[in-house]
Scaffold this motif. Structure first.
Motif, PDB file in Angstrom:
ATOM      1  N   ASP A   6      -5.835   9.108  -2.198  1.00 37.18           N
ATOM      2  CA  ASP A   6      -3.861   9.663  -2.729  1.00 37.18           C
ATOM      3  C   ASP A   6      -3.279   7.839  -2.156  1.00 37.18           C
ATOM      4  O   ASP A   6      -2.597   8.319  -1.804  1.00 37.18           O
ATOM      5  CB  ASP A   6      -3.724  10.251  -2.652  1.00 37.18           C
ATOM      6  N   THR A   7      -4.042   7.380  -2.459  1.00 43.57           N
ATOM      7  CA  THR A   7      -3.324   5.562  -1.884  1.00 43.57           C
ATOM      8  C   THR A   7      -3.314   4.587  -3.509  1.00 43.57           C
ATOM      9  O   THR A   7      -4.370   4.994  -4.139  1.00 43.57           O
ATOM     10  CB  THR A   7      -3.905   5.049  -0.958  1.00 43.57           C
ATOM     11  N   THR A   8      -2.737   4.204  -3.313  1.00 47.04           N
ATOM     12  CA  THR A   8      -2.508   2.710  -4.615  1.00 47.04           C
ATOM     13  C   THR A   8      -1.592   1.751  -3.545  1.00 47.04           C
ATOM     14  O   THR A   8      -1.338   1.177  -3.280  1.00 47.04           O
ATOM     15  CB  THR A   8      -1.109   2.703  -5.715  1.00 47.04           C
ATOM     16  N   LEU A   9      -3.214   0.184  -3.994  1.00 49.66           N
ATOM     17  CA  LEU A   9      -2.493  -0.351  -3.479  1.00 49.66           C
ATOM     18  C   LEU A   9      -2.320  -1.644  -4.692  1.00 49.66           C
ATOM     19  O   LEU A   9      -3.300  -1.685  -5.507  1.00 49.66           O
ATOM     20  CB  LEU A   9      -4.003  -0.983  -3.110  1.00 49.66           C
ATOM     21  N   LEU A  28      -6.968   1.868  -6.731  1.00 51.09           N
ATOM     22  CA  LEU A  28      -6.351   3.039  -7.094  1.00 51.09           C
ATOM     23  C   LEU A  28      -7.153   4.302  -6.469  1.00 51.09           C
ATOM     24  O   LEU A  28      -8.173   4.627  -7.578  1.00 51.09           O
ATOM     25  CB  LEU A  28      -6.195   3.331  -8.331  1.00 51.09           C
ATOM     26  N   ASP A  29      -6.748   4.608  -5.483  1.00 51.12           N
ATOM     27  CA  ASP A  29      -7.532   6.140  -4.819  1.00 51.12           C
ATOM     28  C   ASP A  29      -7.554   7.683  -4.837  1.00 51.12           C
ATOM     29  O   ASP A  29      -6.127   7.749  -4.232  1.00 51.12           O
ATOM     30  CB  ASP A  29      -7.389   5.483  -3.428  1.00 51.12           C
ATOM     31  N   LEU A  54       0.313  -1.239   0.041  1.00 56.22           N
ATOM     32  CA  LEU A  54       0.016   0.088  -0.211  1.00 56.22           C
ATOM     33  C   LEU A  54       0.804   1.295   0.037  1.00 56.22           C
ATOM     34  O   LEU A  54       1.664   1.281   1.102  1.00 56.22           O
ATOM     35  CB  LEU A  54      -1.596   0.469   1.356  1.00 56.22           C
ATOM     36  N   LEU A  55       0.716   2.460  -1.172  1.00 58.23           N
ATOM     37  CA  LEU A  55       1.951   3.340  -1.502  1.00 58.23           C
ATOM     38  C   LEU A  55       0.579   4.479  -0.238  1.00 58.23           C
ATOM     39  O   LEU A  55      -0.672   4.346  -0.755  1.00 58.23           O
ATOM     40  CB  LEU A  55       2.123   3.188  -2.249  1.00 58.23           C
ATOM     41  N   ASP A  56       1.116   5.071  -0.084  1.00 56.34           N
ATOM     42  CA  ASP A  56       0.708   6.416   0.477  1.00 56.34           C
ATOM     43  C   ASP A  56       0.832   7.609  -0.986  1.00 56.34           C
ATOM     44  O   ASP A  56       0.329   9.139  -0.582  1.00 56.34           O
ATOM     45  CB  ASP A  56       0.928   7.452   1.621  1.00 56.34           C
ATOM     46  N   HIS A  57       0.605   7.887  -2.165  1.00 61.91           N
ATOM     47  CA  HIS A  57       0.492   8.384  -3.127  1.00 61.91           C
ATOM     48  C   HIS A  57      -0.220   7.574  -4.109  1.00 61.91           C
ATOM     49  O   HIS A  57       0.024   5.882  -4.568  1.00 61.91           O
ATOM     50  CB  HIS A  57       1.876   8.846  -3.714  1.00 61.91           C
TER      51      HIS A  57
END
Length: 206
Positions: free
Chosen positions: A169-172, A164-165, A133-136
């Motif tokens: 602002d997150t990417t799983l 892709l949120d 899980l990225l915080d971008h």
């Protein structure tokens, strides 16, 4: 009824599978108990079916249904699923006696040997598969791959975006990668899953 040596061969095989392979490598006592129970239960039922008028096909169908129920009851890794079906297969071989007892015992030894080699820690030791899980929010695949390689300190072989949120602002992503030589196993990784903070220094997983 299968001969006694074949029943003993099954017990020896499942004990090796559980206590010599699985527990030293994965340390989950609950699943070790489950493997033993599944094996002995399948062995007993298969032995009873082999000497009754009930077809073995019906017994195998029941085992399949029970396996589906068991696998849906909790999340298991693919390695744990492999051990689960190995224990089940050993019980079937011990209870139904495929061909001669020597043939059945040979198949049991083959199953244990395959699990020993296939799950050996030295087999592709740097290859990893994780959900990160990225915080971008990173919509571009090339940029995402570059960010993951920097974050993980590894060569990324494949990336699959699960979510892709753009609002939060997150990417799983599901990522398969190989650690660079000398990187070693990163701290904070539990099993095959990790949650990574892209803003942390050096991409430390948490």
């Amino acid at each position: 009824m299968p001969p006694l040596p074949l029943l003993l061969a099954d017990l020896v095989a499942v004990l090796l599978l559980t206590f010599a392979l699985y527990l030293p490598r994965h340390r989950r006592h609950d699943l070790a108990v489950a493997y033993l129970a599944v094996n002995v239960g399948v062995l007993g039922v298969a032995a009873a079916l082999s000497s009754s008028t009930v077809g073995a096909g019906l017994g195998l169908g029941l085992f399949g249904v029970l396996s589906i129920i068991r696998l849906r009851s909790s999340e298991l890794s693919q390695r744990e699923v492999a051990y689960y079906f190995s224990a089940l297969a050993l019980g079937l071989l011990g209870g139904l006696e495929v061909g001669t007892p020597e043939v059945s015992a040979g198949f049991m030894a083959l199953i244990v040997a395959v699990m020993y080699v296939g799950d050996h820690p030295r087999l592709l030791p740097r290859l990893r598969h994780e959900t990160v899980l990225l915080d971008h929010a990173v919509p571009r695949e090339d940029e995402l791959t570059a960010r993951l390689e920097e974050l993980l300190g590894a060569r990324v072989h494949g990336v699959s975006v699960h979510k892709l949120d753009l609002v939060n602002d997150t990417t799983l992503v599901d990522v398969r990668y190989t650690l660079d030589s000398g990187t070693g196993r990163r701290r904070g990784v539990v099993g095959e899953r990790a949650v990574a903070d892209a803003t942390a220094v050096g991409g430390r997983a948490r």
